[in-house]
Design a protein around this motif. Structure first.
Motif, mmCIF file in Angstrom:
data_model
loop_
_atom_site.group_PDB
_atom_site.id
_atom_site.type_symbol
_atom_site.label_atom_id
_atom_site.label_comp_id
_atom_site.label_asym_id
_atom_site.label_seq_id
_atom_site.Cartn_x
_atom_site.Cartn_y
_atom_site.Cartn_z
ATOM 1 N N PRO A 1 13.633 -50.888 10.748
ATOM 2 C CA PRO A 1 13.767 -49.653 9.959
ATOM 3 C C PRO A 1 13.960 -49.998 8.491
ATOM 4 C CG PRO A 1 15.803 -50.132 11.123
ATOM 5 C CD PRO A 1 14.795 -51.123 11.622
ATOM 6 N N ARG A 2 13.573 -49.088 7.626
ATOM 7 C CA ARG A 2 13.805 -49.297 6.195
ATOM 8 C C ARG A 2 13.964 -47.956 5.496
ATOM 9 N NH1 ARG A 2 8.058 -49.707 6.007
ATOM 10 N NH2 ARG A 2 7.117 -48.775 4.138
ATOM 11 N N THR A 3 14.569 -47.999 4.335
ATOM 12 C CA THR A 3 14.742 -46.804 3.515
ATOM 13 C C THR A 3 13.933 -46.979 2.233
ATOM 14 O OG1 THR A 3 16.949 -46.384 4.410
ATOM 15 C CG2 THR A 3 16.390 -45.337 2.323
ATOM 16 N N VAL A 4 13.127 -45.977 1.935
ATOM 17 C CA VAL A 4 12.215 -46.049 0.793
ATOM 18 C C VAL A 4 12.715 -45.131 -0.315
ATOM 19 C CG1 VAL A 4 9.839 -45.668 0.009
ATOM 20 C CG2 VAL A 4 10.269 -46.553 2.319
ATOM 21 N N PRO A 5 12.832 -45.642 -1.559
ATOM 22 C CA PRO A 5 13.229 -44.783 -2.677
ATOM 23 C C PRO A 5 12.062 -43.897 -3.100
ATOM 24 C CG PRO A 5 12.729 -46.990 -3.460
ATOM 25 C CD PRO A 5 12.638 -47.046 -1.955
ATOM 26 N N LEU A 6 12.382 -42.720 -3.601
ATOM 27 C CA LEU A 6 11.354 -41.754 -3.986
ATOM 28 C C LEU A 6 11.349 -41.542 -5.492
ATOM 29 C CD1 LEU A 6 12.005 -39.072 -1.203
ATOM 30 C CD2 LEU A 6 10.249 -40.858 -1.205
ATOM 31 N N SER A 7 10.181 -41.627 -6.078
ATOM 32 C CA SER A 7 10.034 -41.313 -7.504
ATOM 33 C C SER A 7 10.136 -39.798 -7.685
ATOM 34 C CB SER A 7 8.678 -41.808 -8.001
ATOM 35 O OG SER A 7 7.629 -41.084 -7.367
ATOM 36 N N THR A 8 10.254 -39.353 -8.933
ATOM 37 C CA THR A 8 10.308 -37.913 -9.181
ATOM 38 C C THR A 8 9.013 -37.228 -8.731
ATOM 39 O OG1 THR A 8 9.528 -38.352 -11.444
ATOM 40 C CG2 THR A 8 11.902 -38.130 -11.125
ATOM 41 N N THR A 9 7.889 -37.933 -8.869
ATOM 42 C CA THR A 9 6.613 -37.366 -8.409
ATOM 43 C C THR A 9 6.609 -37.228 -6.894
ATOM 44 O OG1 THR A 9 5.391 -38.315 -10.269
ATOM 45 C CG2 THR A 9 4.111 -37.697 -8.338
ATOM 46 N N ALA A 10 7.120 -38.243 -6.177
ATOM 47 C CA ALA A 10 7.179 -38.179 -4.716
ATOM 48 C C ALA A 10 8.066 -37.026 -4.257
ATOM 49 C CB ALA A 10 7.691 -39.504 -4.156
ATOM 50 N N VAL A 11 9.181 -36.821 -4.962
ATOM 51 C CA VAL A 11 10.075 -35.705 -4.628
ATOM 52 C C VAL A 11 9.360 -34.377 -4.855
ATOM 53 C CG1 VAL A 11 12.179 -34.503 -5.318
ATOM 54 C CG2 VAL A 11 12.196 -36.992 -5.068
ATOM 55 N N THR A 12 8.613 -34.267 -5.933
ATOM 56 C CA THR A 12 7.859 -33.044 -6.208
ATOM 57 C C THR A 12 6.840 -32.762 -5.111
ATOM 58 O OG1 THR A 12 8.104 -33.404 -8.593
ATOM 59 C CG2 THR A 12 6.377 -31.886 -7.886
ATOM 60 N N VAL A 13 6.176 -33.804 -4.622
ATOM 61 C CA VAL A 13 5.214 -33.643 -3.523
ATOM 62 C C VAL A 13 5.912 -33.057 -2.301
ATOM 63 C CG1 VAL A 13 3.737 -34.854 -1.876
ATOM 64 C CG2 VAL A 13 3.668 -35.488 -4.291
ATOM 65 N N LEU A 14 7.078 -33.597 -1.965
ATOM 66 C CA LEU A 14 7.796 -33.144 -0.774
ATOM 67 C C LEU A 14 8.313 -31.712 -0.942
ATOM 68 C CD1 LEU A 14 9.791 -36.389 0.164
ATOM 69 C CD2 LEU A 14 7.804 -35.427 1.326
ATOM 70 N N LYS A 15 8.780 -31.379 -2.113
ATOM 71 C CA LYS A 15 9.274 -30.014 -2.343
ATOM 72 C C LYS A 15 8.148 -28.997 -2.171
ATOM 73 C CE LYS A 15 13.259 -31.016 -5.281
ATOM 74 N NZ LYS A 15 13.869 -30.886 -6.642
ATOM 75 N N GLY A 16 6.925 -29.410 -2.526
ATOM 76 C CA GLY A 16 5.791 -28.507 -2.353
ATOM 77 C C GLY A 16 5.438 -28.266 -0.898
ATOM 78 N N LEU A 17 5.881 -29.170 -0.015
ATOM 79 C CA LEU A 17 5.592 -29.040 1.419
ATOM 80 C C LEU A 17 6.648 -28.218 2.148
ATOM 81 C CD1 LEU A 17 4.591 -32.761 1.990
ATOM 82 C CD2 LEU A 17 3.021 -30.830 2.150
ATOM 83 N N GLN A 18 7.812 -28.084 1.545
ATOM 84 C CA GLN A 18 8.892 -27.336 2.180
ATOM 85 C C GLN A 18 8.500 -25.875 2.377
ATOM 86 O OE1 GLN A 18 12.174 -28.263 -0.561
ATOM 87 N NE2 GLN A 18 13.212 -29.306 1.122
ATOM 88 N N GLY A 19 8.788 -25.367 3.549
ATOM 89 C CA GLY A 19 8.525 -23.958 3.826
ATOM 90 C C GLY A 19 7.138 -23.669 4.365
ATOM 91 N N LEU A 20 6.231 -24.649 4.353
ATOM 92 C CA LEU A 20 4.896 -24.415 4.907
ATOM 93 C C LEU A 20 4.963 -24.385 6.432
ATOM 94 C CD1 LEU A 20 2.680 -26.747 2.652
ATOM 95 C CD2 LEU A 20 3.034 -24.278 2.439
ATOM 96 N N ASP A 21 4.237 -23.456 7.038
ATOM 97 C CA ASP A 21 4.287 -23.292 8.494
ATOM 98 C C ASP A 21 3.856 -24.553 9.240
ATOM 99 O OD1 ASP A 21 5.191 -20.717 8.241
ATOM 100 O OD2 ASP A 21 3.192 -19.802 8.405
ATOM 101 N N ASP A 22 2.856 -25.254 8.714
ATOM 102 C CA ASP A 22 2.351 -26.454 9.389
ATOM 103 C C ASP A 22 3.236 -27.672 9.176
ATOM 104 O OD1 ASP A 22 0.185 -25.040 10.307
ATOM 105 O OD2 ASP A 22 -1.161 -25.669 8.694
ATOM 106 N N CYS A 23 4.251 -27.550 8.337
ATOM 107 C CA CYS A 23 5.059 -28.713 7.958
ATOM 108 C C CYS A 23 6.533 -28.525 8.297
ATOM 109 C CB CYS A 23 4.900 -28.992 6.465
ATOM 110 S SG CYS A 23 3.193 -29.217 5.930
ATOM 111 N N LYS A 24 6.824 -27.755 9.317
ATOM 112 C CA LYS A 24 8.222 -27.476 9.634
ATOM 113 C C LYS A 24 8.927 -28.668 10.264
ATOM 114 C CE LYS A 24 7.832 -22.461 10.057
ATOM 115 N NZ LYS A 24 7.959 -21.279 10.944
ATOM 116 N N ARG A 25 8.200 -29.438 11.087
ATOM 117 C CA ARG A 25 8.834 -30.600 11.737
ATOM 118 C C ARG A 25 8.459 -31.887 11.025
ATOM 119 N NH1 ARG A 25 8.405 -34.136 16.152
ATOM 120 N NH2 ARG A 25 6.229 -33.600 16.514
ATOM 121 N N LYS A 26 7.170 -32.171 10.950
ATOM 122 C CA LYS A 26 6.689 -33.329 10.204
ATOM 123 C C LYS A 26 6.365 -32.881 8.782
ATOM 124 C CE LYS A 26 6.695 -36.116 13.800
ATOM 125 N NZ LYS A 26 7.614 -37.287 13.903
#
Length: 337
Positions: free
Chosen positions: A236-261
């Motif tokens: 296992p490993r933990t990956v740090p997220l850049s501000t751009t990576a965080v922005t990508v993930l925030k854009g996925l929050q709340g989408l019906d197809d992305c509730k679990r994965k």
């Protein structure tokens, strides 16, 4: 080979059994000594053959697929290879499958190697080699279906040159136009999420499978990290997220197809759709995995090599340097001034 020679006034017979020499003295003639040695070797060979079940290699492939392959994280690809050897789907059975286990020799795998090298790249042959060798080892060590792994005496194909492909000028912009992805709007369509995955891969150096399997419970947006409990090497490993990576993930929050994965994509779908998008852009020979090399080369300008290895998950720094880190030496030259 049986042999005989004189010892004093009589003849001695000599046989080789399982690599060891067996002798007997007192024969009147050379013929008697040779007959004894030949019979010894014949009986030993028959006894050895009787230990091997009367089955074709096909049975070993099927048993391994159904009991071992299904337990692996990469089972889909391994099972697909085995099924191809067995002649499933449109494939023709490989000649290996018909050979009885008791007759299986290193020459059969040398012939397989030569056949495959005429059909596919050496890298593909080496990946298939790993699977076949694991099957033969299982037969020898666990099942008693072989006395040894015959592939241990076959020469492996030479390792191919490591890929050095990175994004070329303009290719990233082409991919973003083709996927219609931007950081501002949520990527509601699958095509847009492919674009989001491309950006995320370049920002994090994560593999396609790791991106697709990432769940929200593993993501900590406040600490800007994502924990990967299962990776290719098992650690296992933990990956740090850049501000751009965080922005990508925030854009996925709340989408019906992305509730679990987080990305709502499967690895197969990501691979197939990336290839289609690449072809649409007329981009030649770019794999999704090449984005990992692109990411690590960029990250190498920001973090030291030990932190780079922690991000990528490499335990062998030589592999990290040889395969994934592909700097532009013209840029390195500027650092020297």
């Amino acid at each position: 080979m049986p042999s005989a020679y004189r010892k004093n006034t009589s003849w001695r017979g000599q046989a080789r059994i399982n690599g060891q020499r067996k002798t007997k003295d007192g024969f009147t003639t050379r013929r008697e000594a040779l007959e004894w040695a030949s019979e010894k070797e014949r009986l030993a060979k028959e006894s050895k053959s009787r230990d091997i079940p009367d089955r074709p290699f096909q049975d070993a492939l099927e048993r391994y697929r159904d009991t071992i392959s299904i337990t692996k994280r990469g089972q889909k690809f391994e099972i697909r290879r085995i099924d191809r050897w067995l002649g499933k789907g449109d494939a023709r059975p490989d000649p290996l499958v018909y050979i009885p286990l008791e007759d299986l020799q290193s020459k059969h795998f040398a012939e397989w190697r030569d056949r495959r090298l005429q059909e596919v790249a050496p890298g593909t042959v080496l990946r298939e080699w790993t699977v076949l060798s694991a099957i033969c080892s299982q037969c020898a060590k666990e099942w008693g279906w072989l006395h040894e792994n015959p592939m241990s005496r076959v020469k492996r194909p030479a390792e191919p040159d490591s890929r050095t492909r990175r994004l070329q000028e303009g290719e990233f912009d082409q991919l973003m136009i083709a996927t219609q992805y931007d950081l501002i709007n949520p990527p509601e369509s699958k095509r847009e999420r492919i674009g989001a995955a491309i950006v995320f891969a370049i920002e994090t150096a994560m593999r396609a499978g790791e991106i697709c399997n990432m769940s929200w419970e593993d993501i900590d947006l406040e600490r800007r990290t994502v924990h990967l409990p299962k990776t290719k090497n098992g650690n296992p490993r933990t990956v740090p997220l850049s501000t751009t990576a965080v922005t990508v993930l925030k854009g996925l929050q709340g989408l019906d197809d992305c509730k679990r994965k987080a990305f709502g994509l499967k690895s197969d779908s990501l691979d197939v759709n990336f290839r289609k998008i690449r072809s649409k852009c007329l981009i030649d020979d770019l794999h999704f995995h090449d984005l990992r090399r692109e990411a690590l080369t960029r990250l190498a300008k920001k973090v030291d090599v030990l932190n780079l290895a922690k991000i990528s998950g490499h335990t062998d720094l030589r592999i990290l340097q040889k395969v994934y880190y592909a700097p532009d030496m013209a840029e390195v030259a500027l650092m020297l001034d």
